[in-house]
Scaffold this motif. Structure first.
Motif, PDB file in Angstrom:
ATOM      1  N   ARG A  31       0.828  -1.207   0.000  1.00  0.00           N
ATOM      2  CA  ARG A  31       0.000   0.000   0.000  1.00  0.00           C
ATOM      3  C   ARG A  31       0.862   1.256   0.000  1.00  0.00           C
ATOM      4  NH1 ARG A  31      -2.914  -3.509   3.241  1.00  0.00           N
ATOM      5  NH2 ARG A  31      -5.050  -3.825   2.504  1.00  0.00           N
ATOM      6  N   CYS A  35      -2.067   6.886   0.660  1.00  0.00           N
ATOM      7  CA  CYS A  35      -3.445   6.457   0.396  1.00  0.00           C
ATOM      8  C   CYS A  35      -4.182   6.008   1.652  1.00  0.00           C
ATOM      9  CB  CYS A  35      -3.456   5.323  -0.626  1.00  0.00           C
ATOM     10  SG  CYS A  35      -2.992   5.848  -2.281  1.00  0.00           S
ATOM     11  N   ASP A  38      -6.827   1.526   4.162  1.00  0.00           N
ATOM     12  CA  ASP A  38      -7.940   0.860   3.508  1.00  0.00           C
ATOM     13  C   ASP A  38      -7.806   0.858   1.988  1.00  0.00           C
ATOM     14  OD1 ASP A  38      -8.244   3.561   3.353  1.00  0.00           O
ATOM     15  OD2 ASP A  38     -10.427   3.556   3.584  1.00  0.00           O
ATOM     16  N   ALA A  39      -6.722   1.385   1.427  1.00  0.00           N
ATOM     17  CA  ALA A  39      -6.501   1.412  -0.020  1.00  0.00           C
ATOM     18  C   ALA A  39      -6.110   0.032  -0.522  1.00  0.00           C
ATOM     19  CB  ALA A  39      -5.402   2.413  -0.356  1.00  0.00           C
ATOM     20  N   SER A  40      -6.268  -0.176  -1.809  1.00  0.00           N
ATOM     21  CA  SER A  40      -5.926  -1.469  -2.398  1.00  0.00           C
ATOM     22  C   SER A  40      -4.411  -1.611  -2.534  1.00  0.00           C
ATOM     23  CB  SER A  40      -6.593  -1.607  -3.766  1.00  0.00           C
ATOM     24  OG  SER A  40      -6.100  -0.589  -4.619  1.00  0.00           O
ATOM     25  N   CYS A  66       2.474   5.750  -4.129  1.00  0.00           N
ATOM     26  CA  CYS A  66       1.966   5.570  -5.487  1.00  0.00           C
ATOM     27  C   CYS A  66       2.329   6.819  -6.289  1.00  0.00           C
ATOM     28  CB  CYS A  66       0.453   5.337  -5.473  1.00  0.00           C
ATOM     29  SG  CYS A  66      -0.496   6.768  -4.908  1.00  0.00           S
TER      30      CYS A  66
END
Length: 128
Positions: A31, A35, A38-40, A66
């Motif tokens: 992750r 983010c 709870d982000a993908s 990211c």
């Protein structure tokens, strides 16, 4: 006691410069630090690793980001023009105004006698 750190993969990374996470830290999807939890998960091939400075650890710490949250590298300082180096010369030694008096030792104690001529150990008067 001297505290030292062991060397690891983070030592090769520059501070505050994004580096491909797949190159420096290959592994499973992870992750982004920006983010939230709870982000993908994202593959490391699309993630960036950034080594940040830490106030208590000179080795710093690394976070993965990211492409949306990756911090921008700091602006480089403008290049300074090369200036001529000043030659360093040893400082000129000043001549002593008063010549140093010869050291006088007490014949009994073998310690240096002060300028007033009385030995500080035994009290004997020594002529100088």
């Amino acid at each position: 006691m001297k505290i030292t750190t062991s060397s690891d993969w983070r030592d090769e990374m520059p501070f505050d410069v994004p580096v491909s996470a797949a190159e420096v830290l290959p592994g499973e999807p992870t992750r982004c630090a920006g983010c939230g939890s709870d982000a993908s998960l994202n593959p490391r091939t699309v993630m960036w690793a950034v080594k940040h400075r830490h106030p208590n650890n000179h080795a710093g710490f690394v976070r993965l980001y990211c492409s949306v949250h990756v911090p921008k590298p700091p602006a480089r300082a403008p290049e300074l023009s090369v200036t001529k180096k000043r030659e360093r010369r040893p400082a000129a030694r000043k001549a002593d105004a008063v010549p140093e008096r010869p050291k006088i030792l007490c014949p009994d104690c073998y310690v240096e006698v002060p300028s007033h001529g009385t030995c500080g150990m035994c009290g004997q008067q020594v002529a100088g």
